[in-house]
Design a protein around this motif. Structure first.
Motif, PDB file in Angstrom:
ATOM      1  N   GLY A 309       0.823  -1.207   0.000  1.00 45.04           N
ATOM      2  CA  GLY A 309       0.000   0.000   0.000  1.00 45.04           C
ATOM      3  C   GLY A 309       0.854   1.253   0.000  1.00 45.04           C
ATOM      4  N   LYS A 310       0.327   2.318  -0.578  1.00 45.70           N
ATOM      5  CA  LYS A 310       1.074   3.577  -0.634  1.00 45.70           C
ATOM      6  C   LYS A 310       1.248   4.197   0.748  1.00 45.70           C
ATOM      7  CE  LYS A 310       0.567   5.145  -5.346  1.00 45.70           C
ATOM      8  NZ  LYS A 310       0.293   6.283  -6.236  1.00 45.70           N
ATOM      9  N   GLU A 311       0.386   3.818   1.685  1.00 43.39           N
ATOM     10  CA  GLU A 311       0.493   4.386   3.029  1.00 43.39           C
ATOM     11  C   GLU A 311       1.547   3.680   3.871  1.00 43.39           C
ATOM     12  OE1 GLU A 311      -2.059   0.860   3.169  1.00 43.39           O
ATOM     13  OE2 GLU A 311      -1.943   2.617   1.864  1.00 43.39           O
ATOM     14  N   GLU A 312       2.092   2.564   3.367  1.00 43.57           N
ATOM     15  CA  GLU A 312       3.102   1.813   4.118  1.00 43.57           C
ATOM     16  C   GLU A 312       4.464   2.461   3.913  1.00 43.57           C
ATOM     17  OE1 GLU A 312       2.543  -0.405   6.219  1.00 43.57           O
ATOM     18  OE2 GLU A 312       0.534  -1.148   5.755  1.00 43.57           O
ATOM     19  N   SER A 313       4.889   3.261   4.869  1.00 43.93           N
ATOM     20  CA  SER A 313       6.173   3.954   4.762  1.00 43.93           C
ATOM     21  C   SER A 313       7.289   3.062   5.297  1.00 43.93           C
ATOM     22  CB  SER A 313       6.140   5.265   5.541  1.00 43.93           C
ATOM     23  OG  SER A 313       7.431   5.811   5.674  1.00 43.93           O
ATOM     24  N   PRO A 314       8.219   2.635   4.462  1.00 45.79           N
ATOM     25  CA  PRO A 314       9.318   1.799   4.979  1.00 45.79           C
ATOM     26  C   PRO A 314      10.173   2.536   5.995  1.00 45.79           C
ATOM     27  CG  PRO A 314       9.751   2.500   2.710  1.00 45.79           C
ATOM     28  CD  PRO A 314       8.343   2.896   3.016  1.00 45.79           C
ATOM     29  N   GLN A 315      10.296   3.860   5.843  1.00 53.33           N
ATOM     30  CA  GLN A 315      11.080   4.639   6.809  1.00 53.33           C
ATOM     31  C   GLN A 315      10.438   4.574   8.195  1.00 53.33           C
ATOM     32  OE1 GLN A 315       9.926   5.777   3.905  1.00 53.33           O
ATOM     33  NE2 GLN A 315      11.626   6.551   2.683  1.00 53.33           N
ATOM     34  N   ASP A 316       9.103   4.756   8.237  1.00 57.35           N
ATOM     35  CA  ASP A 316       8.412   4.739   9.525  1.00 57.35           C
ATOM     36  C   ASP A 316       8.443   3.360  10.171  1.00 57.35           C
ATOM     37  OD1 ASP A 316       7.874   7.396   9.148  1.00 57.35           O
ATOM     38  OD2 ASP A 316       5.782   7.107   8.534  1.00 57.35           O
ATOM     39  N   VAL A 317       8.158   2.328   9.367  1.00 55.81           N
ATOM     40  CA  VAL A 317       8.114   0.974   9.923  1.00 55.81           C
ATOM     41  C   VAL A 317       9.500   0.540  10.391  1.00 55.81           C
ATOM     42  CG1 VAL A 317       7.537  -1.434   9.451  1.00 55.81           C
ATOM     43  CG2 VAL A 317       6.138   0.387   8.465  1.00 55.81           C
ATOM     44  N   PHE A 318      10.508   0.802   9.580  1.00 49.65           N
ATOM     45  CA  PHE A 318      11.880   0.447   9.953  1.00 49.65           C
ATOM     46  C   PHE A 318      12.293   1.176  11.231  1.00 49.65           C
ATOM     47  CE2 PHE A 318      16.594   0.728   9.186  1.00 49.65           C
ATOM     48  CZ  PHE A 318      16.837  -0.633   9.294  1.00 49.65           C
ATOM     49  N   GLY A 319      11.921   2.466  11.317  1.00 53.75           N
ATOM     50  CA  GLY A 319      12.230   3.240  12.512  1.00 53.75           C
ATOM     51  C   GLY A 319      11.529   2.708  13.744  1.00 53.75           C
ATOM     52  N   GLN A 320      10.259   2.311  13.589  1.00 55.97           N
ATOM     53  CA  GLN A 320       9.518   1.777  14.734  1.00 55.97           C
ATOM     54  C   GLN A 320      10.108   0.456  15.213  1.00 55.97           C
ATOM     55  OE1 GLN A 320       5.255   1.652  13.959  1.00 55.97           O
ATOM     56  NE2 GLN A 320       5.380   3.539  12.788  1.00 55.97           N
ATOM     57  N   VAL A 321      10.506  -0.389  14.286  1.00 56.78           N
ATOM     58  CA  VAL A 321      11.119  -1.663  14.679  1.00 56.78           C
ATOM     59  C   VAL A 321      12.407  -1.398  15.458  1.00 56.78           C
ATOM     60  CG1 VAL A 321      12.169  -3.799  13.827  1.00 56.78           C
ATOM     61  CG2 VAL A 321      10.096  -2.924  12.754  1.00 56.78           C
ATOM     62  N   HIS A 338      13.093  -1.085  -1.939  1.00 55.75           N
ATOM     63  CA  HIS A 338      13.092  -0.633  -3.334  1.00 55.75           C
ATOM     64  C   HIS A 338      13.921   0.628  -3.491  1.00 55.75           C
ATOM     65  CE1 HIS A 338      11.988   0.516  -7.330  1.00 55.75           C
ATOM     66  NE2 HIS A 338      11.236   1.529  -6.951  1.00 55.75           N
ATOM     67  N   GLU A 339      13.902   1.466  -2.480  1.00 56.16           N
ATOM     68  CA  GLU A 339      14.648   2.717  -2.504  1.00 56.16           C
ATOM     69  C   GLU A 339      15.327   2.930  -1.156  1.00 56.16           C
ATOM     70  OE1 GLU A 339      11.672   5.263  -5.490  1.00 56.16           O
ATOM     71  OE2 GLU A 339      11.678   5.649  -3.332  1.00 56.16           O
ATOM     72  N   LEU A 340      16.448   3.619  -1.181  1.00 55.96           N
ATOM     73  CA  LEU A 340      17.134   4.013   0.044  1.00 55.96           C
ATOM     74  C   LEU A 340      17.155   5.525   0.133  1.00 55.96           C
ATOM     75  CD1 LEU A 340      20.245   1.620   0.026  1.00 55.96           C
ATOM     76  CD2 LEU A 340      18.052   1.289   1.176  1.00 55.96           C
ATOM     77  N   ASP A 341      16.962   6.046   1.345  1.00 54.94           N
ATOM     78  CA  ASP A 341      17.069   7.494   1.541  1.00 54.94           C
ATOM     79  C   ASP A 341      17.857   7.762   2.819  1.00 54.94           C
ATOM     80  OD1 ASP A 341      15.319   6.949   3.595  1.00 54.94           O
ATOM     81  OD2 ASP A 341      13.601   7.963   2.693  1.00 54.94           O
ATOM     82  N   ASP A 342      17.991   9.034   3.169  1.00 60.10           N
ATOM     83  CA  ASP A 342      18.800   9.413   4.330  1.00 60.10           C
ATOM     84  C   ASP A 342      18.235   8.859   5.636  1.00 60.10           C
ATOM     85  OD1 ASP A 342      20.511  10.750   2.666  1.00 60.10           O
ATOM     86  OD2 ASP A 342      19.609  12.730   3.008  1.00 60.10           O
ATOM     87  N   VAL A 359      22.683  -6.267   5.856  1.00 62.64           N
ATOM     88  CA  VAL A 359      22.703  -6.625   4.436  1.00 62.64           C
ATOM     89  C   VAL A 359      21.446  -6.048   3.798  1.00 62.64           C
ATOM     90  CG1 VAL A 359      22.757  -8.488   2.748  1.00 62.64           C
ATOM     91  CG2 VAL A 359      23.979  -8.746   4.922  1.00 62.64           C
ATOM     92  N   ILE A 360      21.618  -5.165   2.812  1.00 62.77           N
ATOM     93  CA  ILE A 360      20.489  -4.489   2.173  1.00 62.77           C
ATOM     94  C   ILE A 360      20.381  -4.947   0.727  1.00 62.77           C
ATOM     95  CG2 ILE A 360      19.446  -2.284   1.575  1.00 62.77           C
ATOM     96  CD1 ILE A 360      21.145  -0.996   3.758  1.00 62.77           C
ATOM     97  N   TYR A 361      19.235  -5.517   0.377  1.00 61.09           N
ATOM     98  CA  TYR A 361      18.945  -5.860  -1.014  1.00 61.09           C
ATOM     99  C   TYR A 361      18.043  -4.768  -1.585  1.00 61.09           C
ATOM    100  CZ  TYR A 361      20.512 -10.445   0.603  1.00 61.09           C
ATOM    101  OH  TYR A 361      21.235 -11.476   1.149  1.00 61.09           O
ATOM    102  N   VAL A 362      18.534  -4.070  -2.605  1.00 61.28           N
ATOM    103  CA  VAL A 362      17.759  -3.008  -3.236  1.00 61.28           C
ATOM    104  C   VAL A 362      17.213  -3.550  -4.547  1.00 61.28           C
ATOM    105  CG1 VAL A 362      17.744  -0.633  -4.056  1.00 61.28           C
ATOM    106  CG2 VAL A 362      19.308  -1.300  -2.219  1.00 61.28           C
ATOM    107  N   ILE A 363      15.893  -3.700  -4.621  1.00 60.28           N
ATOM    108  CA  ILE A 363      15.243  -4.222  -5.824  1.00 60.28           C
ATOM    109  C   ILE A 363      14.908  -3.044  -6.734  1.00 60.28           C
ATOM    110  CG2 ILE A 363      13.439  -5.717  -6.722  1.00 60.28           C
ATOM    111  CD1 ILE A 363      15.257  -7.061  -4.640  1.00 60.28           C
ATOM    112  N   THR A 364      15.685  -2.853  -7.771  1.00 59.27           N
ATOM    113  CA  THR A 364      15.477  -1.693  -8.641  1.00 59.27           C
ATOM    114  C   THR A 364      16.172  -1.908  -9.977  1.00 59.27           C
ATOM    115  OG1 THR A 364      15.786   0.712  -8.833  1.00 59.27           O
ATOM    116  CG2 THR A 364      17.515  -0.528  -7.732  1.00 59.27           C
ATOM    117  N   ASP A 365      15.688  -1.213 -10.997  1.00 53.87           N
ATOM    118  CA  ASP A 365      16.349  -1.203 -12.299  1.00 53.87           C
ATOM    119  C   ASP A 365      17.183   0.052 -12.485  1.00 53.87           C
ATOM    120  OD1 ASP A 365      15.423  -3.683 -13.234  1.00 53.87           O
ATOM    121  OD2 ASP A 365      13.501  -2.824 -13.841  1.00 53.87           O
TER     122      ASP A 365
END
Length: 394
Positions: A309-321, A338-342, A359-365
């Motif tokens: 879902g578009k509301e699922e923010s990986p930054q927020d979830v990763f931070g909460q974990v 899929h993307e990495l940011d600051d 270990v980070i797997y980035v799925i992207t073209d």
């Protein structure tokens, strides 16, 4: 297809040339032959169109897949039947398949079928779904062309087959991202072994994780545990569940590969009876504890039901974990993004500063050079193209 369109345009121009010639013949010569030629050429497209409409309205098509619940990349039985139940012949019948997300083995879409009265054409083959998700498969539409090949009508197929496709589990012979950490692939006793409860005074540079708070409170100065037991060997896996596009052609392949990587890493440890904990967002944090291969079926079923879902923010979830302290006590944390940011990289830096290998797997073209430059021994970044095989990359 383009060649056929051009051929149809040429035939229409030929017909128009003949019709114009018949007008000239009537104007300059008259007579029965000229008028007969004119009416014949004029009625030809009308007759073709009436025939085309009759075939369009009357033909029958039936299709069926062996199962409507499928697994990505697994061939399933599939057949379709074209049937003529009328007293006149059908000609110029061809089918167009849903080909973006699935493929039918051994079927060329350039084939045209001709059916005599009461005749039918049966095609039995295998169908393969390319991506995890829910979408239409099989015959998309039937194209009907008249016998003079002047006109063409497209007939959508009603009652299309909608498949629910589960992700496949890629069985990795080796996890090259941690090939230098052989202890992680060895079977251990359940749970991580706690260090023996010996303490010493805190020395600058000691990890905050090793502070023994009870001894600190008792002696009123910082005390740390002496690590004389085995090193913590816990494993965590985090998965990005955000939807990055509104177009199925974009998000289906990406989400499929993200889940494939997530499951492949989990299965690698499960078959080795290594316990791991998986995290992902689903309107909140979802946590799965998998202790071995016997727990993997339940884990697979839950992962198959993930709704991006578009509301699922990986930054927020990763931070909460991280805030809940779920990642700090692990030896290695695997992440599928899929993307990495600051924001994400800041959290990763905090983990590596405490001795955790990430270990980070980035799925992207997208080009991989920028991501690879961010990596280090404890921060391992691997870029995986969306359509790439996972074996030899994870």
């Amino acid at each position: 297809m383009e060649k056929e369109r051009n051929g149809m345009k040429i035939r229409r121009w030929i017909w128009f040339g003949l019709w114009a010639s018949s007008l000239v013949a009537i104007s300059f010569y008259g007579g029965t032959i000229s008028y007969g030629f004119f009416f014949g050429v004029t009625l030809l497209p009308l007759i073709s169109l009436v025939y085309l409409l009759c075939v369009y309205a009357r033909f029958k098509i039936y299709q069926e897949a062996g199962k409507q619940s499928m697994v990505t990349g697994q061939p399933m039985p599939y057949f379709f039947v074209l049937q003529n139940e009328d007293f006149f012949a059908y000609t110029g019948i061809s089918v167009r398949m849903h080909s973006h997300f699935s493929c039918v083995e051994g079927l060329s879409q350039d084939i045209e079928y001709e059916l005599l009265p009461g005749d039918k054409s049966v095609f039995e083959t295998k169908l393969v779904c390319k991506y995890r998700g829910e979408y239409e498969i099989g015959v998309k539409e039937v194209v009907v062309t008249d016998f003079f090949r002047l006109f063409r009508l497209r007939h959508p197929v009603y009652g299309e087959i909608k498949a629910v496709v589960q992700p496949k589990v890629v069985q990795l012979s080796e996890l090259i991202s941690i090939v230098d950490l052989p202890t992680l692939t060895q079977k251990e006793s359940r749970g991580s072994m706690e260090p023996d409860l010996l303490v010493r005074d805190y020395v600058e540079g000691d990890s905050l994780k090793q502070i023994h708070w009870k001894a600190t409170a008792r002696e009123q100065k910082l005390k740390v545990r002496v690590m004389i037991g085995k090193e913590n060997q816990d494993i965590a896996i985090f998965c990005d569940t955000r939807r990055y596009s509104d177009k199925m052609r974009d998000f289906l392949p990406l989400e499929n590969k993200i889940l494939e990587a997530f499951l492949a890493v989990g299965f690698f440890f499960a078959v080795k009876e290594r316990e791991f904990t998986a995290y992902y967002g689903q309107g909140g944090i979802v946590k799965h504890q998998v202790q071995g291969i016997n727990d993997f079926d339940t884990f697979y079923h839950q992962v198959s039901q993930i709704a991006f879902g578009k509301e699922e923010s990986p930054q927020d979830v990763f931070g909460q974990v991280m805030e809940r302290g779920n990642l700090w006590e692990n030896k290695v944390v695997f992440c599928v993004f899929h993307e990495l940011d600051d924001v994400i990289m800041d959290g990763v830096e905090r983990l590596t500063a405490e001795g955790v290998i990430v270990v980070i797997y980035v799925i992207t073209d997208q080009p991989s050079e920028g991501y690879v430059r961010l990596g280090s021994l404890r921060k391992r970044i691997i870029v995986i193209p969306v359509e790439a095989d996972l074996e030899g990359r994870l």
